[in-house]
Design an enzyme around this catalytic site. Structure first.
Site, PDB file in Angstrom:
ATOM      1  N   ARG A 147       0.768  -1.086   0.231  1.00 53.66           N
ATOM      2  CA  ARG A 147      -0.026  -0.190  -0.187  1.00 53.66           C
ATOM      3  C   ARG A 147       0.785   1.660  -0.196  1.00 53.66           C
ATOM      4  O   ARG A 147       0.622   2.532   0.165  1.00 53.66           O
ATOM      5  CB  ARG A 147      -0.802  -0.024   1.526  1.00 53.66           C
ATOM      6  CG  ARG A 147      -1.956  -1.598   1.095  1.00 53.66           C
ATOM      7  CD  ARG A 147      -2.820  -0.873   1.982  1.00 53.66           C
ATOM      8  NE  ARG A 147      -3.714  -1.866   2.163  1.00 53.66           N
ATOM      9  CZ  ARG A 147      -3.791  -3.294   3.242  1.00 53.66           C
ATOM     10  NH1 ARG A 147      -2.353  -3.359   3.825  1.00 53.66           N
ATOM     11  NH2 ARG A 147      -4.501  -4.123   3.038  1.00 53.66           N
ATOM     12  N   HIS A 164       7.916   9.063 -28.293  1.00 53.35           N
ATOM     13  CA  HIS A 164       6.212   9.804 -27.702  1.00 53.35           C
ATOM     14  C   HIS A 164       6.895  11.605 -28.233  1.00 53.35           C
ATOM     15  O   HIS A 164       5.878  11.733 -28.122  1.00 53.35           O
ATOM     16  CB  HIS A 164       6.497   9.486 -26.095  1.00 53.35           C
ATOM     17  CG  HIS A 164       5.831  10.704 -25.541  1.00 53.35           C
ATOM     18  ND1 HIS A 164       3.884  10.395 -25.453  1.00 53.35           N
ATOM     19  CD2 HIS A 164       5.453  11.002 -24.192  1.00 53.35           C
ATOM     20  CE1 HIS A 164       3.579  10.841 -24.711  1.00 53.35           C
ATOM     21  NE2 HIS A 164       4.674  11.605 -23.883  1.00 53.35           N
TER      22      HIS A 164
END
Ligand code: NAD
Ligand code: GLY
Length: 365
Positions: free
Chosen positions: A118, A262
């Site tokens: 987490r 990109h």
């Protein structure tokens, strides 16, 4: 060495910029508050920069995870390899991941850190110009899904960013130009003075002059840090950082992510957005000419690839994730250094703009 603060209250962190600042490893050691450290990098960067980082951290419990190189590996499956490495080494939540690489390594490592028990710490050590001026700052982390780029991710800010200009020595020329597109972006969206500086210094940047690169990375990061501090999770203002990206993503998707980088697609996307702004009566032809000239000098393409038709691009733009509730929103320019996000535009002008970048229309300059 320059130091910039990304001001986000308890999530604030420093960005360090300089030439040779990874050198002895002292700065990295200072930023590392944990004993357990996982360095994540890729097969291209490993032989260049991994061993010196490992030596610098000899007093810590350092493990490494070397990923394959490429955007196609920015996936949940590869991210799981990072998690597996953390678990196999029995790392607790109180560990730190170091992303040593370009935007791909940075995004996937940041997302692994966001997910591990987490939320673990991570430090960005960006090794491409694009990562130094954009992806390492601001806490956007993600992996790709087969149905869309960056579709699985989280906002998770790093503990520090260390941008050593020296590592750009080994960066291929095309990658340097792709990074310059994002540098130019900051001048266009909110910093006219920087745009003028870039016009005068683009040859130095192309020649990898260290002082010029340090200044460009610092000024870019100052701009990005200010926008992120004002709108961390992109509720509004942060969307201006996507200038040129809706056109650019349509180009990348239309090319199936093959052939163009990109930054190259974003560079052309920025010129297309500028030309569209001109057709809407917002930007002068002189400004568009200056933007085109700077992008060309940066070594970026200013024409669409032949395989992409106008209708195909328009359709691809409609599915961009920056469309809100089904409506297409674009970042456009009111002037060099002044941007707006708008969904209120004439579609016919948009089609004419795309048409004017088709290679088969030589009169479109
Ligand atoms: P990249 O990470 O693929 O790096 C480009 C190439 O350069 C790779 O082959 C890499 O191995 C190599 N390389 C990296 N550093 C090098 C060095 N110092 N010397 C030699 N070779 C080196 O590409 P990128 O342009 O850094 O990042 C693109 C990624 O960043 C995309 O996935 C994009 O979605 C993401 N991104 C994220 C954000 C964000 O806010 N999180 C912003 C912009 C882009
Ligand atoms: N690169 C866009 C952002 O960080 O918001």
């Amino acid at each position: 060495m320059r130091k910039i603060k990304v001001d986000l209250g308890v999530r604030s962190y420093p960005i360090f910029i300089g030439a040779g600042i990874l050198g002895s490893g002292e700065l990295l050691v200072e930023q590392l508050s944990t004993r357990q450290v996982l360095i994540v990098t890729n097969k291209t960067i490993e032989p260049l920069y991994l061993s010196s980082m490992q030596s610098a951290l000899a007093d810590r419990n350092v493990k490494t995870c070397v990923l394959p190189d490429g955007e196609s590996y920015k996936t949940l499956e590869v991210m799981q390899d990072i998690i597996t490495a953390l678990l196999e080494h029995r790392f607790s939540r109180d560990c730190c991941l170091i992303a040593l690489g370009g935007g791909v390594v940075g995004d996937i490592t940041g997302f692994a850190a966001a997910c591990y028990q987490r939320g673990a710490q991570y430090i960005q050590v960006p090794t491409t110009l694009l990562a130094q001026v954009d992806s390492s700052v601001g806490g956007k982390t993600a992996v790709n899904h087969r149905l869309g780029k960056n579709m699985i991710g989280a906002f998770h800010q790093p503990a520090a960013v260390i941008a050593d200009i020296k590592v750009l020595d080994t960066l291929p020329e095309r990658q340097l130009s792709a990074g310059l597109a994002e540098v130019i972006k900051y001048g266009l969206i909110r910093d006219a003075e920087f745009f003028t500086w870039l016009e005068a210094n683009i040859h130095k940047l192309k020649a990898r002059d260290a002082d010029a690169l340090i200044y460009a990375v610092e000024r870019s990061c100052l701009n990005k840090a200010a926008v992120v501090a004002a709108d961390e999770t992109e509720q509004g203002l942060r969307a201006i950082l996507n200038y040129g990206h809706t056109f650019g993503h349509a180009i990348e998707t239309g090319l199936d992510y093959q052939g163009w980088l990109h930054g190259e697609a974003v560079g052309l996307g920025m010129l297309m957005a500028a030309e569209f702004s001109r057709r809407l009566g917002w930007l002068t032809a002189e400004s568009v000419g200056r933007i085109r000239a700077l992008l060309e000098q940066a070594g970026l393409p200013v024409r669409l690839p032949q395989s992409l038709s106008t209708s195909m691009l328009r359709e691809l733009m409609a599915v961009d994730k920056k469309s809100r509730q089904g409506n297409l929103f674009l970042v456009l320019l009111k002037a060099i250094g002044s941007s707006v996000v708008t969904g209120d535009f004439n579609n016919q002008y948009l089609l004419e703009t795309i048409d004017s970048f088709q290679t088969s229309m030589p009169g479109s300059d």
